[in-house]
Scaffold this motif. Structure first.
Motif, PDB file in Angstrom:
ATOM      1  N   GLN A 100       0.817  -1.218   0.000  1.00 38.48           N
ATOM      2  CA  GLN A 100       0.000   0.000   0.000  1.00 38.48           C
ATOM      3  C   GLN A 100       0.850   1.267   0.000  1.00 38.48           C
ATOM      4  O   GLN A 100       0.579   2.237   0.716  1.00 38.48           O
ATOM      5  CB  GLN A 100      -0.974  -0.015   1.175  1.00 38.48           C
ATOM      6  N   LEU A 101       1.876   1.256  -0.835  1.00 40.84           N
ATOM      7  CA  LEU A 101       2.747   2.420  -1.009  1.00 40.84           C
ATOM      8  C   LEU A 101       2.436   3.086  -2.332  1.00 40.84           C
ATOM      9  O   LEU A 101       2.177   2.415  -3.333  1.00 40.84           O
ATOM     10  CB  LEU A 101       4.219   2.003  -0.998  1.00 40.84           C
ATOM     11  N   ASN A 102       2.506   4.387  -2.356  1.00 38.42           N
ATOM     12  CA  ASN A 102       2.400   5.127  -3.600  1.00 38.42           C
ATOM     13  C   ASN A 102       3.724   4.997  -4.341  1.00 38.42           C
ATOM     14  O   ASN A 102       4.779   4.890  -3.727  1.00 38.42           O
ATOM     15  CB  ASN A 102       2.105   6.597  -3.301  1.00 38.42           C
ATOM     16  N   VAL A 103       3.678   4.994  -5.669  1.00 33.33           N
ATOM     17  CA  VAL A 103       4.893   4.883  -6.474  1.00 33.33           C
ATOM     18  C   VAL A 103       4.933   6.011  -7.493  1.00 33.33           C
ATOM     19  O   VAL A 103       3.931   6.304  -8.141  1.00 33.33           O
ATOM     20  CB  VAL A 103       4.960   3.537  -7.228  1.00 33.33           C
ATOM     21  N   VAL A 104       6.111   6.616  -7.623  1.00 30.45           N
ATOM     22  CA  VAL A 104       6.345   7.646  -8.631  1.00 30.45           C
ATOM     23  C   VAL A 104       7.530   7.191  -9.471  1.00 30.45           C
ATOM     24  O   VAL A 104       8.559   6.769  -8.936  1.00 30.45           O
ATOM     25  CB  VAL A 104       6.672   9.009  -7.977  1.00 30.45           C
ATOM     26  N   ALA A 105       7.398   7.260 -10.777  1.00 29.72           N
ATOM     27  CA  ALA A 105       8.520   6.984 -11.679  1.00 29.72           C
ATOM     28  C   ALA A 105       9.212   8.313 -11.960  1.00 29.72           C
ATOM     29  O   ALA A 105       8.578   9.269 -12.404  1.00 29.72           O
ATOM     30  CB  ALA A 105       8.030   6.354 -12.976  1.00 29.72           C
ATOM     31  N   GLU A 106      10.509   8.360 -11.691  1.00 27.06           N
ATOM     32  CA  GLU A 106      11.284   9.593 -11.872  1.00 27.06           C
ATOM     33  C   GLU A 106      12.012   9.600 -13.213  1.00 27.06           C
ATOM     34  O   GLU A 106      12.420   8.557 -13.707  1.00 27.06           O
ATOM     35  CB  GLU A 106      12.352   9.719 -10.785  1.00 27.06           C
ATOM     36  N   GLY A 107      12.186  10.775 -13.740  1.00 29.42           N
ATOM     37  CA  GLY A 107      13.067  10.956 -14.888  1.00 29.42           C
ATOM     38  C   GLY A 107      12.523  10.477 -16.212  1.00 29.42           C
ATOM     39  O   GLY A 107      13.287  10.100 -17.096  1.00 29.42           O
ATOM     40  N   VAL A 108      11.221  10.496 -16.383  1.00 28.92           N
ATOM     41  CA  VAL A 108      10.636  10.061 -17.650  1.00 28.92           C
ATOM     42  C   VAL A 108      10.890  11.145 -18.694  1.00 28.92           C
ATOM     43  O   VAL A 108      10.521  12.303 -18.505  1.00 28.92           O
ATOM     44  CB  VAL A 108       9.126   9.777 -17.492  1.00 28.92           C
ATOM     45  N   GLU A 109      11.537  10.743 -19.781  1.00 23.85           N
ATOM     46  CA  GLU A 109      11.922  11.713 -20.803  1.00 23.85           C
ATOM     47  C   GLU A 109      11.297  11.459 -22.166  1.00 23.85           C
ATOM     48  O   GLU A 109      11.332  12.335 -23.023  1.00 23.85           O
ATOM     49  CB  GLU A 109      13.451  11.746 -20.927  1.00 23.85           C
ATOM     50  N   THR A 110      10.764  10.269 -22.386  1.00 24.19           N
ATOM     51  CA  THR A 110      10.213   9.963 -23.711  1.00 24.19           C
ATOM     52  C   THR A 110       8.784   9.447 -23.607  1.00 24.19           C
ATOM     53  O   THR A 110       8.370   8.919 -22.573  1.00 24.19           O
ATOM     54  CB  THR A 110      11.055   8.891 -24.445  1.00 24.19           C
ATOM     55  N   LYS A 111       8.058   9.583 -24.702  1.00 23.28           N
ATOM     56  CA  LYS A 111       6.690   9.076 -24.750  1.00 23.28           C
ATOM     57  C   LYS A 111       6.658   7.563 -24.602  1.00 23.28           C
ATOM     58  O   LYS A 111       5.742   7.014 -23.985  1.00 23.28           O
ATOM     59  CB  LYS A 111       6.016   9.501 -26.062  1.00 23.28           C
TER      60      LYS A 111
END
Length: 150
Positions: A100-111
């Protein structure tokens, strides 16, 4: 310091999220755990930044009151071209969801990176694909322009 800042600003603690980089844990894990517990006792949200970068410990996820992990850019870069990398990120997402943790993906640079992450069910994504880091004044202008366009 956090308590003082909350008192002076009037901000409710649940609206404050502090990011702790994974590397901090290796220096003095007991002290860091104590501070995290105190912050959580105040109602502050805790996010582990750069998750997976080198000091990952599942112990942190099990026994510390963490709200969120931010998957480091090294796992996101070219995820659409590397099956092992994609499997690892998918596993991190499933593990985090189970805890039950939120997740964020960092550093997304492309579609393409964004599309793969969305297909995996990662819906909190940040990176240059959306915006470079902005100064306070630029954020205010951006939000005001958005509000005026509604």
């Amino acid at each position: 310091m956090v308590k003082k800042a909350l008192n002076e600003s009037g901000l409710a603690p649940e609206y404050l999220k502090l990011e702790i980089t994974e590397s901090v844990f290796i220096r003095n894990p007991e002290h860091v755990a104590e501070v995290i517990h105190r912050l959580k006792g105040m109602g502050v949200q805790i996010s582990i930044d750069d998750f997976g970068k080198g000091y990952s410990s599942l112990y942190q996820l099990l026994y510390l009151p963490i709200d969120e992990i931010k998957i480091d850019r090294q796992f996101i870069r070219d995820i659409h071209q590397n099956d092992k990398q994609a499997l690892l990120v998918k596993s991190i997402l499933e593990l985090a969801r189970g805890l039950q943790l939120n997740v964020v993906a960092e550093g997304v640079e492309t579609k393409l990176e964004n599309e793969v992450l969305l297909q995996m069910g990662c819906y909190e994504i940040q990176g240059f694909l959306f915006s470079p880091p902005l100064a306070k004044e630029d954020i205010i202008k951006l939000l005001q322009a958005e509000r005026n366009s509604i």
